[in-house]
Design an enzyme around this catalytic site. Structure first.
Site, PDB file in Angstrom:
ATOM      1  N   SER A 105       2.263 -14.114 -29.672  1.00  0.00           N
ATOM      2  CA  SER A 105       3.653 -12.977 -30.749  1.00  0.00           C
ATOM      3  C   SER A 105       2.758 -13.209 -32.215  1.00  0.00           C
ATOM      4  O   SER A 105       3.314 -12.597 -33.005  1.00  0.00           O
ATOM      5  CB  SER A 105       4.680 -13.939 -31.020  1.00  0.00           C
ATOM      6  OG  SER A 105       4.629 -14.733 -31.419  1.00  0.00           O
ATOM      7  N   ASP A 109      12.426 -19.103 -39.499  1.00  0.00           N
ATOM      8  CA  ASP A 109      11.319 -18.408 -39.078  1.00  0.00           C
ATOM      9  C   ASP A 109       9.868 -19.339 -40.657  1.00  0.00           C
ATOM     10  O   ASP A 109      10.039 -18.078 -40.509  1.00  0.00           O
ATOM     11  CB  ASP A 109      10.756 -17.383 -38.883  1.00  0.00           C
ATOM     12  CG  ASP A 109       9.618 -16.832 -37.789  1.00  0.00           C
ATOM     13  OD1 ASP A 109       8.610 -17.106 -37.747  1.00  0.00           O
ATOM     14  OD2 ASP A 109       9.184 -15.829 -36.978  1.00  0.00           O
ATOM     15  N   HIS A 115       5.521 -16.983 -37.461  1.00  0.00           N
ATOM     16  CA  HIS A 115       5.528 -16.125 -38.599  1.00  0.00           C
ATOM     17  C   HIS A 115       4.682 -15.630 -39.388  1.00  0.00           C
ATOM     18  O   HIS A 115       4.688 -16.479 -39.804  1.00  0.00           O
ATOM     19  CB  HIS A 115       6.247 -14.467 -37.289  1.00  0.00           C
ATOM     20  CG  HIS A 115       5.958 -15.177 -35.683  1.00  0.00           C
ATOM     21  ND1 HIS A 115       7.071 -15.342 -35.272  1.00  0.00           N
ATOM     22  CD2 HIS A 115       5.408 -14.884 -34.632  1.00  0.00           C
ATOM     23  CE1 HIS A 115       7.091 -15.932 -34.334  1.00  0.00           C
ATOM     24  NE2 HIS A 115       6.239 -15.349 -33.501  1.00  0.00           N
TER      25      HIS A 115
END
Ligand SMILES: *[C@@H]1O[C@H](CO)[C@@H](O)[C@H](O)[C@H]1NC(C)=O
Ligand SMILES: *[C@@H]1O[C@H](CO)[C@@H](O)[C@H](O)[C@H]1NC(C)=O
Ligand SMILES: *[C@@H]1O[C@H](CO)[C@@H](O)[C@H](O)[C@H]1NC(C)=O
Ligand SMILES: *[C@@H]1O[C@H](CO)[C@@H](O)[C@H](O)[C@H]1NC(C)=O
Length: 418
Positions: A149, A394, A397
């Site tokens: 990702s 998060d 990312h």
């Protein structure tokens, strides 16, 4: 041609707890697999390592006026400069192919300083990104990002960097299982992403349902994935995060998933990484016969999941980069990067050039660059989580526009210098 919603992204492993609850059903399947586990814990025989040779200097097109006497310049060494006149390179809200998992502004992030930093290497300048020039280079070609990702994060960044220069109707994005494809008709240029977080075949290969609690890889099986990118002209690989699950071992399957083989061997995660990298390098060795194909490997993307260094639980609420030169945190495993480097050195020794995109250090500084809570929350949050936002931040990312734009500027500098 199908236009679908962006699939559920991989969440950072901080938020895996949330995902865990939703995937109890899936764990049932996993449990039944574990019942079939063999007790054979023997490790695979180690392979002889190829002696590393010294790295060749990068052939980046740079403004070398400020470079070293030999014209060399290490773009990985530099500093972040606040520059609200030339950054960001595109509008996050305006990018028609943005993914919700990294669309921080759309999901409520109001401090936008994180969009305004430019990477300034110490000895030179990166070339100015010019989408048209890149498209000329990609005319009639296919570039594929292959990995997890974070690699997809970088792909979305590249798509946004390019798409604002292409009028509507002349660009398309299509999703077919593990393959996401962005195409610019006028140039017949394709920029794809292929989901394959462990590079080799694994039980994490489903582009949507891959949050398995037991990771199983096939050590030598890469062909099934490779057939989706074997014809690419430019390949950008990564693999790191999926080998970093704390307290987890990797299971190596002998035999295939299809024949329901139960011959599993448990190894340490970083040994699994080594096996996968070897399978990947063997594939390149036996299939890449021309130096017309440009191959890149992106070094590890650091997380800011642990915030002791700045006195916070994690990246939540951070709005300023770290300015301490050479800072590196607990989110990076340099041992694994050395594994990747030694395998890439071995390839070079055998005539295959893989350029490392050395993005680790520059990204280490950017504790402010993560989505934190400003992203689409795919699973409704509990009262408890809402009361404690850092618990679902998060910090893995990267917001876009943001840090991966710089990774792509470095990639760009290699591509246009050919
Ligand atoms: C990546 O960059 C960092 C910082 O400049 C440097 O210490 C490291 O040796 C580099 N790694 C490689 C593989 O070039
Ligand atoms: C850009 O940054 C400078 C220096 O921090 C500041 O004075 C200026 O107001 C900013 N301009 C905009 C448009 O935000
Ligand atoms: C378009 O690009 C692909 C590579 O992505 C190439 O195989 C194909 O021949 C090109 N088509 C035309 C009409 O140039
Ligand atoms: C493997 O298991 C699946 C599901 O249980 C079954 O449909 C399939 O026939 C099995 N394959 C083999 C080769 O036994």
């Amino acid at each position: 041609m199908t236009f679908l919603q962006a699939p559920l992204g991989v969440r950072s492993y901080v938020s895996s707890l949330i995902a865990f609850i939703s995937l109890i059903a899936f764990s049932l399947i996993v449990c039944s697999i574990s019942l079939l586990l063999s007790k054979d814990n023997a490790v695979l025989p180690p392979q002889a390592e190829v002696p590393p040779i010294s790295s060749v200097p990068p052939t980046v097109e740079l403004d070398r006026s400020r470079g070293g006497d030999d014209g060399s310049c290490d773009v990985s060494s530099g500093r972040w400069v606040y520059d609200n006149s030339t950054r960001p390179l595109y509008s996050g809200l305006g990018c028609s192919f943005m993914h919700d998992e990294v669309a921080c502004e759309k999901y409520g992030r109001s401090d936008l300083r994180y969009q305004h930093w430019r990477w300034q290497p110490h000895g030179c300048d990166l070339p100015r990104f010019d989408a048209k020039r890149l498209l000329e280079k990609l005319r009639g070609k296919r570039m594929v990002y292959v990995g997890d990702s974070l690699n997809r994060n970088q792909w979305v960044s590249m798509v946004c960097m390019v798409e604002s220069f292409v009028p509507p109707g002349l660009k398309t994005q299509t999703y077919h299982g593990s393959l996401m494809s962005f195409k610019v008709e006028e140039y017949n240029a394709t920029i794809d992403f292929y989901w394959s977080p462990l590079l080799v075949e694994s039980n994490c290969d489903d582009p949507v349902i891959h949050r398995v609690s037991d990771r199983i890889m096939r050590a030598n099986a890469i062909e099934k994935h490779a057939k989706h990118w074997a014809d690419a002209d430019i390949l950008v690989f990564n693999s790191y995060l999926w080998w970093k699950k704390p307290n987890m071992k990797m299971k190596v399957l002998h035999g295939s998933f299809e024949e329901n083989s139960t011959n599993l061997e448990v190894v340490e995660m970083d040994y699994g990484f080594k096996l996968a990298m070897r399978a990947w390098s063997r594939w390149l060795e036996s299939h890449i016969s021309t130096d017309k194909i440009q191959i890149f490997f992106v070094s590890l993307s650091p997380t800011h999941v642990w915030g002791e260094d700045w006195g916070k639980p994690n990246c939540y609420g951070e709005t300023e980069p770290i300015h301490k030169e050479g800072y590196f945190g607990q989110g990076s495993d340099y041992g694994m990067m050395r594994t990747a480097e030694s395998i890439i050195d071995g390839l070079r020794y055998r005539g295959i050039n893989v350029q490392i995109l050395n993005i680790t250090q520059l990204s280490e500084y950017r504790k402010d660059g993560h989505p934190s809570i400003y992203r689409k929350q795919w699973i409704p949050l509990t009262e408890e989580q809402l009361a404690n936002p850092s618990s679902y931040a998060d910090c893995t990312h990267w917001c876009l526009p943001g840090v991966p734009d710089v990774w792509n500027e470095i990639l760009y500098s290699y591509i246009v210098s050919r």
